[in-house]
Write an enzyme that holds these catalytic residues in place. Structure first.
Site, mmCIF file in Angstrom:
data_model
loop_
_atom_site.group_PDB
_atom_site.id
_atom_site.type_symbol
_atom_site.label_atom_id
_atom_site.label_comp_id
_atom_site.label_asym_id
_atom_site.label_seq_id
_atom_site.Cartn_x
_atom_site.Cartn_y
_atom_site.Cartn_z
ATOM 1 N N HIS A 36 28.846 -5.198 -67.405
ATOM 2 C CA HIS A 36 29.492 -5.611 -68.662
ATOM 3 C C HIS A 36 30.752 -4.784 -68.920
ATOM 4 C CE1 HIS A 36 25.349 -7.219 -69.301
ATOM 5 N NE2 HIS A 36 26.038 -8.220 -69.815
ATOM 6 N N ASN A 37 31.700 -4.910 -68.006
ATOM 7 C CA ASN A 37 32.928 -4.131 -68.054
ATOM 8 C C ASN A 37 34.130 -5.047 -68.279
ATOM 9 O OD1 ASN A 37 33.436 -5.290 -65.432
ATOM 10 N ND2 ASN A 37 32.057 -3.751 -64.589
ATOM 11 N N PHE A 38 35.328 -4.486 -68.178
ATOM 12 C CA PHE A 38 36.530 -5.275 -68.450
ATOM 13 C C PHE A 38 36.714 -6.415 -67.445
ATOM 14 C CE2 PHE A 38 41.140 -5.944 -67.650
ATOM 15 C CZ PHE A 38 41.446 -6.578 -68.849
ATOM 16 N N ASP A 45 31.836 -8.948 -75.237
ATOM 17 C CA ASP A 45 30.989 -7.817 -74.821
ATOM 18 C C ASP A 45 31.650 -6.469 -75.097
ATOM 19 O OD1 ASP A 45 28.505 -8.760 -73.932
ATOM 20 O OD2 ASP A 45 29.289 -9.343 -71.974
ATOM 21 N N ASP A 83 30.187 -17.292 -70.251
ATOM 22 C CA ASP A 83 29.566 -15.970 -70.150
ATOM 23 C C ASP A 83 28.649 -15.856 -68.934
ATOM 24 O OD1 ASP A 83 28.744 -13.395 -70.773
ATOM 25 O OD2 ASP A 83 27.238 -14.051 -72.229
#
Length: 525
Positions: free
Chosen positions: A271-273, A312, A421
């Protein structure tokens, strides 16, 4: 007679063949030959196996007649991007690579104002001295020479290597597992500012039509783009959907907003950039593929794209079940009700509350209320605990769906964000599979922590019970396929773009799971 570009390439070739250091007498330098097409010409590059990455990159810059701030990409015969480094595999003329400038300079990057002022003052001083003594003193000649030398350094590739327009050396497959442990001596803040400088330096580049079109498809390969480049592409998305004009968004405010969003994604496995970029890119692609621009208002498109971008923010790498069981601050703050999703919303509007980042500063009060309410609903819809509730609503209205019905549109917008998502399996396997590795790494981190703290262990995250294929088969069969099937009923064009790839992914992981069980059975016997 050789062209300037040809002479530059020849100079580079001589450098690469002989400039990688002293070769001991009697030894043979191993070289490789790369055939590539650039600007309509078939070129050949030869370089030593022990040359540096910077030298190889300089070679291809010269071949493409590109400046230090252009973005170059190398493609193989299948259209897949390659890492521009000494590790490039040698090829033949028949299997030549394709080198392209995917973002070109609209206006030359200017020299620092201070440097131009210094040069102007020197010229003025020189004129005054010549008037008084009739010639230019040696000290002024020396100063002018130093200024010119410094300008040349600024313009050179070597001294602009901080712009990071190319991948570094390293195993290309391992590099796909993002993020990597930090080995740089730079602090997190310094690294972020480095990304900001790269982003702003590249933001004036004109991204090619080919890349713009590719950006609109689910087959876009996120792994080939660096963080600053992804920020440029996000700016392209907002621009090409005409949001800047429609909502009077200033370019520098959009850039500040995008950079702050980047800063508020954590360096965690999934769940990062980069995940944020992928979700936003899929949303962007779906908007174009389904022609939503003619079906929904511009403000609703802005809500969906911005929700995808922010969905997120500040994710800690541990899901809602963990937050609630561990009674974290987020769970206590939001009374166990979608703690993460509520937090993502709060962070998003915290960023928008900064005047320099507020892309909504010029909308009306009514528009702001609509955008804020829409974003909150869309981001809260990404809580998988609400999956069946939202999908069932959509199933009921899908056969009689009405784009003029406010409730119908609201549910569709939630569905579009949800699909974006969890859309990795709609992408090519080479793009999707590394994401599964990242997700499992994050899952296993959580279950390990749950075991250490004596919390209930989330079953599908337990490294002792979950295999790569088993983690996917049920998720695809019971979550992805029903969701994607319903959306495809409304937009039949999505069958080939997202539904078929998901079916193929299910078949692939089912085969792997079956093979694993058979192997286990044979071993057991």
């Amino acid at each position: 007679m050789a062209t300037p570009a040809g002479r530059a390439v020849q100079r580079q070739r001589r450098l690469l063949q002989g400039g990688a250091g002293h070769v001991p007498p009697g030894s043979v330098m191993t070289t490789k030959i790369i055939h590539f097409m650039v600007n309509g010409r078939l070129e050949q590059a030869e370089f030593g196996a022990d040359c540096s990455a910077a030298e190889v990159k300089d070679l291809f810059r010269a071949a493409a007649e590109a400046g230090p701030h252009h973005i170059l990409k190398m493609y193989n015969t299948n259209g897949s991007m390659l890492n521009i480094s000494p590790r490039l595999e040698a090829n033949s003329e028949d299997s030549y690579y394709r080198l392209e400038v995917v973002a070109s300079d609209l206006k030359s990057v200017g020299m620092p104002v201070e440097l131009n002022n210094m040069e102007s003052r020197l010229n003025h001083l020189e004129r005054k001295v010549i008037e008084d003594v009739g010639k230019t003193p040696d000290i002024i000649c020396e100063l002018k020479s130093q200024v010119e030398s410094f300008k040349r350094k600024l313009e050179s590739v070597e001294h602009l290597s901080w712009m990071g327009l190319f991948k570094e050396d390293g195993d290309q497959q391992l590099s796909k597992l993002s993020p990597k442990p930090k080995t740089s001596h730079l602090s997190v803040q310094e690294e972020r500012q480095q990304v900001r400088r790269k982003f702003l330096n590249m933001s004036s580049l004109q991204v090619t039509e080919e890349v713009r079109e590719h950006l609109k498809t689910p087959i876009f390969d996120n792994w080939q783009w660096e963080e600053a480049e992804m920020l440029v592409l996000l700016q392209v998305m907002f621009t090409d959907l005409d949001f800047l004009t429609a909502f009077h968004i200033k370019v520098d405010v959009l850039q500040n907003f995008l950079f702050e969003v980047y800063c508020h994604y954590n360096s965690i496995p999934f769940h990062n950039f980069r995940h944020c970029f992928c979700v936003t890119q899929m949303m962007y692609g779906l908007i174009w593929l389904t022609d939503l621009r003619s079906k929904l208002s511009r403000i609703d498109l802005l809500i969906m794209l911005t929700s995808a971008l922010c969905h997120d923010l500040d994710h800690p790498g541990y899901n809602n079940v963990y937050q609630i069981n561990a009674q974290t601050d987020l769970a206590l703050l939001y009374n166990d009700i979608s703690p993460l999703e509520n937090h993502h919303c709060a962070v998003a509007f915290g960023i928008l509350s900064k005047p320099e980042c507020n892309i909504l500063m010029n909308v009306t009060c009514e528009q702001y209320k609509h955008i804020r309410g829409g974003m909150i609903k869309c981001i809260l819809a990404t809580d998988m605990a609400r999956h069946n509730e939202i999908l069932n609503k959509f199933k009921i209205m899908q056969p009689v769906f009405d784009f003029t019905n406010k409730d119908h549109k609201e549910v569709l917008m939630k569905i579009m964000v949800k699909v974006s998502d969890i859309s990795n399996e709609a992408r090519p396997m080479a793009v999707a599979e590394p994401w599964l590795d990242c997700l499992l790494q994050e899952f296993f981190n959580q279950s390990d922590t749950e075991k250490l703290k004596g919390l209930p262990v989330t079953p599908f995250m337990d490294r002792d019970k979950v295999s790569k294929p088993s983690s996917q088969t049920n998720f695809i069969r019971f979550v992805l396929l029903p969701l994607f099937t319903e959306l495809t009923k409304l937009f039949p064009c999505l069958e080939q773009h997202i539904l078929e790839p998901v079916r193929r992914a299910l078949e692939y992981y089912s085969d792997l799971e079956r093979a694993g069980k058979e192997e286990h059975g044979t071993t057991k016997a």
